[in-house]
Motif scaffolding. Structure first.
Motif, PDB file in Angstrom:
ATOM      1  N   GLU A 160       0.831  -1.212   0.000  1.00 25.98           N
ATOM      2  CA  GLU A 160       0.000   0.000   0.000  1.00 25.98           C
ATOM      3  C   GLU A 160       0.863   1.258   0.000  1.00 25.98           C
ATOM      4  O   GLU A 160       0.540   2.252  -0.653  1.00 25.98           O
ATOM      5  N   ILE A 161       1.969   1.203   0.752  1.00 26.80           N
ATOM      6  CA  ILE A 161       2.841   2.369   0.855  1.00 26.80           C
ATOM      7  C   ILE A 161       3.502   2.688  -0.484  1.00 26.80           C
ATOM      8  O   ILE A 161       3.578   3.849  -0.909  1.00 26.80           O
ATOM      9  N   TRP A 162       3.963   1.646  -1.183  1.00 28.17           N
ATOM     10  CA  TRP A 162       4.774   1.855  -2.378  1.00 28.17           C
ATOM     11  C   TRP A 162       3.963   1.842  -3.675  1.00 28.17           C
ATOM     12  O   TRP A 162       4.466   2.269  -4.709  1.00 28.17           O
ATOM     13  N   GLU A 163       2.747   1.330  -3.622  1.00 30.69           N
ATOM     14  CA  GLU A 163       1.932   1.279  -4.842  1.00 30.69           C
ATOM     15  C   GLU A 163       1.445   2.676  -5.189  1.00 30.69           C
ATOM     16  O   GLU A 163       0.851   3.375  -4.372  1.00 30.69           O
ATOM     17  N   GLY A 164       1.673   3.103  -6.419  1.00 27.20           N
ATOM     18  CA  GLY A 164       1.234   4.420  -6.846  1.00 27.20           C
ATOM     19  C   GLY A 164      -0.193   4.403  -7.357  1.00 27.20           C
ATOM     20  O   GLY A 164      -0.873   3.369  -7.368  1.00 27.20           O
ATOM     21  N   ASP A 165      -0.654   5.563  -7.767  1.00 37.30           N
ATOM     22  CA  ASP A 165      -1.997   5.671  -8.338  1.00 37.30           C
ATOM     23  C   ASP A 165      -2.074   4.926  -9.663  1.00 37.30           C
ATOM     24  O   ASP A 165      -1.071   4.755 -10.365  1.00 37.30           O
ATOM     25  N   ALA A 191       7.451  -6.747  -6.894  1.00 37.71           N
ATOM     26  CA  ALA A 191       6.480  -5.941  -6.149  1.00 37.71           C
ATOM     27  C   ALA A 191       6.881  -4.470  -6.199  1.00 37.71           C
ATOM     28  O   ALA A 191       8.039  -4.142  -6.480  1.00 37.71           O
ATOM     29  N   PRO A 192       5.968  -3.552  -5.924  1.00 35.67           N
ATOM     30  CA  PRO A 192       6.297  -2.117  -5.979  1.00 35.67           C
ATOM     31  C   PRO A 192       7.466  -1.738  -5.088  1.00 35.67           C
ATOM     32  O   PRO A 192       8.201  -0.788  -5.394  1.00 35.67           O
ATOM     33  N   TYR A 193       7.655  -2.467  -3.985  1.00 38.26           N
ATOM     34  CA  TYR A 193       8.723  -2.135  -3.040  1.00 38.26           C
ATOM     35  C   TYR A 193      10.005  -2.921  -3.314  1.00 38.26           C
ATOM     36  O   TYR A 193      10.986  -2.791  -2.577  1.00 38.26           O
ATOM     37  N   ASN A 194      10.023  -3.755  -4.352  1.00 39.97           N
ATOM     38  CA  ASN A 194      11.173  -4.578  -4.742  1.00 39.97           C
ATOM     39  C   ASN A 194      11.484  -5.659  -3.726  1.00 39.97           C
ATOM     40  O   ASN A 194      11.331  -6.844  -3.994  1.00 39.97           O
ATOM     41  N   PHE A 195      11.950  -5.261  -2.538  1.00 40.27           N
ATOM     42  CA  PHE A 195      12.350  -6.209  -1.503  1.00 40.27           C
ATOM     43  C   PHE A 195      11.560  -5.913  -0.230  1.00 40.27           C
ATOM     44  O   PHE A 195      11.606  -4.788   0.268  1.00 40.27           O
ATOM     45  N   HIS A 247       9.759  -0.285   7.269  1.00 45.66           N
ATOM     46  CA  HIS A 247       8.337  -0.345   6.933  1.00 45.66           C
ATOM     47  C   HIS A 247       7.562   0.887   7.386  1.00 45.66           C
ATOM     48  O   HIS A 247       6.345   0.897   7.322  1.00 45.66           O
ATOM     49  N   ARG A 248       8.252   1.906   7.854  1.00 50.77           N
ATOM     50  CA  ARG A 248       7.540   3.064   8.402  1.00 50.77           C
ATOM     51  C   ARG A 248       7.454   4.165   7.349  1.00 50.77           C
ATOM     52  O   ARG A 248       8.108   5.185   7.442  1.00 50.77           O
ATOM     53  N   GLY A 249       6.657   3.928   6.336  1.00 53.18           N
ATOM     54  CA  GLY A 249       6.569   4.835   5.205  1.00 53.18           C
ATOM     55  C   GLY A 249       7.502   4.390   4.093  1.00 53.18           C
ATOM     56  O   GLY A 249       8.101   3.309   4.132  1.00 53.18           O
ATOM     57  N   ARG A 250       7.622   5.232   3.069  1.00 54.11           N
ATOM     58  CA  ARG A 250       8.538   4.917   1.975  1.00 54.11           C
ATOM     59  C   ARG A 250       9.962   5.147   2.450  1.00 54.11           C
ATOM     60  O   ARG A 250      10.414   6.284   2.574  1.00 54.11           O
ATOM     61  N   VAL A 266      22.297   5.628   6.804  1.00 52.51           N
ATOM     62  CA  VAL A 266      21.145   6.469   7.044  1.00 52.51           C
ATOM     63  C   VAL A 266      19.887   5.737   6.590  1.00 52.51           C
ATOM     64  O   VAL A 266      19.939   4.909   5.674  1.00 52.51           O
ATOM     65  N   ILE A 267      18.778   6.001   7.246  1.00 54.27           N
ATOM     66  CA  ILE A 267      17.471   5.530   6.791  1.00 54.27           C
ATOM     67  C   ILE A 267      16.828   6.684   6.039  1.00 54.27           C
ATOM     68  O   ILE A 267      16.523   7.727   6.623  1.00 54.27           O
ATOM     69  N   LEU A 268      16.658   6.510   4.744  1.00 51.37           N
ATOM     70  CA  LEU A 268      16.223   7.588   3.866  1.00 51.37           C
ATOM     71  C   LEU A 268      14.713   7.582   3.686  1.00 51.37           C
ATOM     72  O   LEU A 268      14.112   6.527   3.483  1.00 51.37           O
ATOM     73  N   LYS A 269      14.118   8.747   3.758  1.00 51.33           N
ATOM     74  CA  LYS A 269      12.707   8.917   3.455  1.00 51.33           C
ATOM     75  C   LYS A 269      12.571   9.231   1.969  1.00 51.33           C
ATOM     76  O   LYS A 269      13.053  10.250   1.492  1.00 51.33           O
ATOM     77  N   MET A 270      11.912   8.341   1.233  1.00 52.59           N
ATOM     78  CA  MET A 270      11.807   8.482  -0.208  1.00 52.59           C
ATOM     79  C   MET A 270      10.551   9.270  -0.584  1.00 52.59           C
ATOM     80  O   MET A 270       9.539   9.224   0.121  1.00 52.59           O
ATOM     81  N   PRO A 271      10.596   9.994  -1.707  1.00 53.37           N
ATOM     82  CA  PRO A 271       9.465  10.853  -2.081  1.00 53.37           C
ATOM     83  C   PRO A 271       8.275  10.058  -2.610  1.00 53.37           C
ATOM     84  O   PRO A 271       8.422   8.970  -3.167  1.00 53.37           O
ATOM     85  N   GLU A 272       7.107  10.631  -2.424  1.00 57.27           N
ATOM     86  CA  GLU A 272       5.887  10.069  -2.996  1.00 57.27           C
ATOM     87  C   GLU A 272       5.823  10.411  -4.488  1.00 57.27           C
ATOM     88  O   GLU A 272       6.626  11.173  -5.009  1.00 57.27           O
TER      89      GLU A 272
END
Length: 866
Positions: free
Chosen positions: A38-43, A544-548, A581-584, A598-604
């Motif tokens: 759900e987090i990684w799947e786009g519109d 899958a949208p999140y790869n791994f 798993h806490r967001g992208r 670093v744990i990177l926050k990826m853009p929507e």
């Protein structure tokens, strides 16, 4: 500068957290896995099509779009071959043939060869490196949209009969205003600058991805060869693309403003065009070859049932080929009358470049010889590629011999060599690679029977179509002719070439039809249908949208073959790994050690890449139409989009959201050091992105200064022609700009001590000094007794200082934005990555001016004194 906002400004400006990395597994179908999806799947639908930043979708778009351009370029080639099939044909006029010839070259070299390889790398890199995405997902999307709009820009000239018509190499004076009065060359010039933006943005993304987005344990001796190839050509693009972009821009200025860079009547130098063009175009040969070689090096061993022979040698040969490739551009200019010493040096260097290529050939042959080949369709393409590589390489070494090159230059022998190198060495790996990775692209297998039929037709058609061109060239047939009289001895070879071209086209159409049908009706593919060794085959088909679900830890170069290659050695951890798993989120590693950093926050998903690419393309349309108002409106829209892209988000929470209940805590001996969440300083992907941007911008100024000294060395007139530069005024403005850089640094340091308003004050001082420098430069321009169109020196002086002033203006906009963000409270001691990133760019602008000041102000006085 969009790299600033891709993650650092838009995503990482939240309160800096540190989190102890969790290590565990995520069962398929579990709540954690569903949440990840759900987090990684786009519109979906048209909105998702425009806004997606998924590297897999972007990679497939690159491949499909490049194939469409391949078909267009092939259609242009078939029309030309019909024209040349027999003597005295009149299917097209000379002007139409010139447009077809030029657009065919532009399409195959710039719109197909590299973009299709970029598609492979975009799709495969994160899967091969064990990451969830590229370093800059939104820059990745921007690169594609700019590429697409550049292609539309170039082809939009066809219906109006104004397509480029001076050959893809666009030599002056043929392409100058004196001999080409229409907008044909302007279309090519502006289109290439626009395409260069796409290429540069993509190169930055690949370089930073390799440095920052690898799986833990993915050391440099475990990288797939395609990663080596794409990384090498990405570095090359950072330093080579500015050369051709500058060449086309200077030509456009000659044609539209009245400058004299290539104008012989005003002491301009046509050979300057060739130097700038081939400084780019010869490395470009390897840009469209090395990733294709990587495809073969990674996929061929799968069908030989053994690892690649001499992996380290092939990896180093990949790098060595590009390094030497940068040094041999003058072998394209052997017939221009250069000195014997230069002929000897560059002839020897051109021979030398065959050594690293031979290393790769012997490695492929040894891999086949010592393996147990499986004659599947991909293997047939890869094995045939080795043959095409040898034929193209041997003909290239022949032209490295200066006496022979004098006889062969501008004949069809060179055309044959070009097609074997740029088409044969590219198409066969690409077709084999598509068949090989088709399960990952679509989840289905291509039809093996139709695949073999298409392969044999392509192999026969290609060699029947292009090998006879060698014979035509040896018989004296010149390139770029649209017809020829009877009795020249070229009739038979041209007819065979035309027949072969149509057979080759038939094979390509069968391949495309097989791919389209198989994508809908092909046999469903398991995870690893080829029993391949690479990490990408550990994911679902398609992934899958999140790869791994968990980020793996790698212990070898062949994680899927470890049980048979090292059954008693350390094994890669594929089903258990780092839990994010806490967001992208993605894991960033140290660029050199590869340890978690670093744990990177990826853009929507975002609209901004599409609109920035669209408005940027409209800027070039306005310039082409010579409409200042249209251009300014489009430029303002592009600037507003970029600012919106970079605008930071205010932190809304003082703690991080909790992770899913299904996460499994680490108990594996892995490092439990807390990692920063988000990014700051060198942790920031944006910092590395702007560092790469600085490298390519430095190259641009390097080529400008080369133009200055080259022109100075060739002229017999006084230099400067109208009085010496005002070194005192230049020194004062230099000191002002350096002082501005000092205050920008003070602002950053002050903010790190949580002194918000003093930092704001220092930034205002830096801005004021930058504006003062701009005012001083403007006054100096105004006081000069000559302008940009007066003579060659005036064209160089105003262009070099004008380029720098454009960078000063961009830098001042960045400093103003930073000051606003400081005042609004977006930054503090922890959240200040854009301060370091913006400061890096501003310091670069200052350093560049030191080189300009030395070249344009100090050097003339020094030379007069000696």
């Amino acid at each position: 500068m969009a790299a600033i906002g891709d993650r650092s400004a838009a995503q990482a400006h939240r309160v800096a957290f540190r989190r102890e990395p969790e290590f565990g597994s995520v069962p398929e179908g579990s709540e954690a896995e569903k949440r990840l999806r759900e987090i990684w799947e786009g519109d979906s639908g048209w909105r998702g099509f425009i806004t997606t930043v998924d590297h897999k979708k972007i990679g497939l778009r690159y491949i499909v779009t490049a194939f469409l351009f391949l078909l267009l370029g092939g259609l242009e080639a078939l029309v030309m071959r019909l024209q040349l099939a027999q003597p005295n044909q009149s299917l097209v006029t000379p002007g139409q043939f010139a447009e077809l010839f030029t657009m065919h070259g532009i399409t195959m070299i710039f719109l197909y060869a590299l973009p299709v390889l970029s598609g492979f790398s975009n799709f495969l890199w994160p899967l091969m490196l064990g990451s969830r995405d590229m370093a800059f997902p939104r820059l990745n999307a921007l690169s594609y949209w700019v590429f697409l709009f550049a292609g539309i820009f170039l082809y939009g000239s066809f219906p109006f009969g104004q397509a480029p018509n001076a050959g893809w190499f666009n030599y002056v004076p043929l392409s100058s205003l004196e001999y080409s009065r229409g907008i044909n060359i302007d279309v090519y010039s502006l289109g290439m600058v626009l395409l260069g933006i796409s290429t540069t943005v993509g190169a930055v993304n690949f370089v930073v991805t390799l440095f920052r987005m690898r799986a833990v344990g993915m050391s440099v001796d475990r990288l797939p060869i395609i990663v080596w190839g794409t990384l090498t050509i990405s570095f090359a693009n950072l330093f080579a693309v500015p050369s051709v972009s500058l060449a086309f821009l200077l030509l456009w200025m000659d044609r539209n403003i009245g400058t004299h860079f290539f104008d012989v009547a005003s002491d301009g130098r046509p050979l300057l065009w060739q130097h700038l063009f081939w400084m780019f175009a010869h490395p470009w040969v390897y840009v469209v070859v090395l990733p294709a070689m990587g495809i073969v090096s990674d996929a061929l061993p799968t069908f030989c049932r053994r690892p690649l022979v001499a992996y380290a040698a092939v990896a180093m040969a990949t790098v060595g080929t590009m390094i030497v490739g940068f040094e041999v551009w003058i072998h394209h200019m052997f017939a221009t009358g250069i000195t014997p010493l230069a002929l000897a040096f560059f002839g020897a260097a051109s021979m030398l470049i065959s050594i690293p290529s031979a290393v790769a050939v012997f490695a492929w042959v040894a891999t086949i010889w010592t393996g147990r080949p499986v004659f599947a369709v991909p293997f047939l393409y890869f094995a045939s590629f080795v043959l095409m590589f040898v034929i193209g390489g041997v003909s290239g070494v022949m032209t490295a011999a200066v006496p022979l090159d004098w006889q062969l230059t501008d004949t069809y022998f060179v055309v044959a060599h070009l097609h074997y190198v740029l088409l044969g060495i590219n198409v066969f790996p690409v077709f084999g690679g598509i068949t090989y990775w088709f399960p990952k692209f679509t989840g289905r297998m291509m039809n093996e029977r139709w695949g073999k039929i298409a392969f044999w037709i392509i192999l026969v058609g290609f060699n029947l179509g292009f090998f006879p061109m060698h014979i035509s060239g040896l018989l004296g047939m010149p390139r770029r002719i649209y017809t020829y009289p009877e009795g020249m001895g070229w009739d038979t070879s041209n007819l065979i070439t035309t027949i072969g071209s149509f057979i080759f086209a038939l094979g390509v159409l069968l391949f495309v039809a097989n791919a389209l049908v198989s994508a809908r009706r092909g046999r469903e593919a398991p995870k690893n249908p080829w029993d391949a060794p690479g990490l990408e085959w550990s994911t679902e088909s398609p992934p899958a949208p999140y790869n791994f679900a968990v980020l793996p830890v790698i212990e070898s170069r062949h994680p899927m073959w470890e049980n048979r290659l090292q059954p008693k050695g350390r094994q890669s951890s594929l089903s258990s790994g780092y839990l994010l798993h806490r967001g992208r989120e993605a894991l960033g590693v140290h660029p050199f050690s590869g340890s978690p950093d670093v744990i990177l926050k990826m853009p929507e998903d975002a609209w901004s890449p599409f609109f920035l690419g669209f408005f940027g393309a409209l800027v070039f349309v306005g310039v082409l139409l010579r409409s200042p108002s249209f251009t300014l409106v489009a430029l303002a829209a592009a600037g507003a989009t970029l600012i919106a892209w970079m605008w930071p988000r205010r932190a809304l929470a003082q703690r991080e959201p909790p992770g899913p209940a299904q996460t499994v805590p680490a108990n594996t001996g892995r490092s439990k050091d807390a990692l920063p969440v988000g990014s700051a300083g060198e942790h920031s992907g944006g910092w590395w992105g702007v560092l790469a941007l600085v490298a390519t911008e430095a190259s641009l100024f390097g080529y400008l200064i080369f133009c200055y000294f080259y022109s100075q060395s060739q002229t017999t007139l006084p230099w400067p022609p109208e009085g010496m530069p005002k070194i005192g005024t230049g020194a004062l403005s230099t000191g002002t700009l350096i002082l501005s850089s000092v205050f920008a640094w003070l602002s950053e340091r002050t903010l790190k001590r949580s002194k918000r308003w003093p930092a704001f004050g220092w930034m205002l001082v830096a801005i004021a000094l930058g504006v003062t420098f701009a005012g001083m430069q403007w006054k100096e321009w105004h006081d000069h007794p000559y302008g940009i169109t007066a003579h060659l020196y005036g064209s160089l002086y105003f262009t070099i200082t004008g380029f720098h002033m454009a960078h000063v203006a961009v830098g001042l906009v960045i400093l103003v934005l930073l000051a606003v963000w400081i005042a609004l409270g977006y930054f503090d001691a922890e959240r200040n990555a854009p301060m370091r990133i913006g400061g890096l760019y501003w310091h670069f602008v200052d350093v560049v001016w030191l080189f300009i000041f030395t070249s344009l102000y100090v050097t003339p006085f020094w030379m007069r004194g000696h």
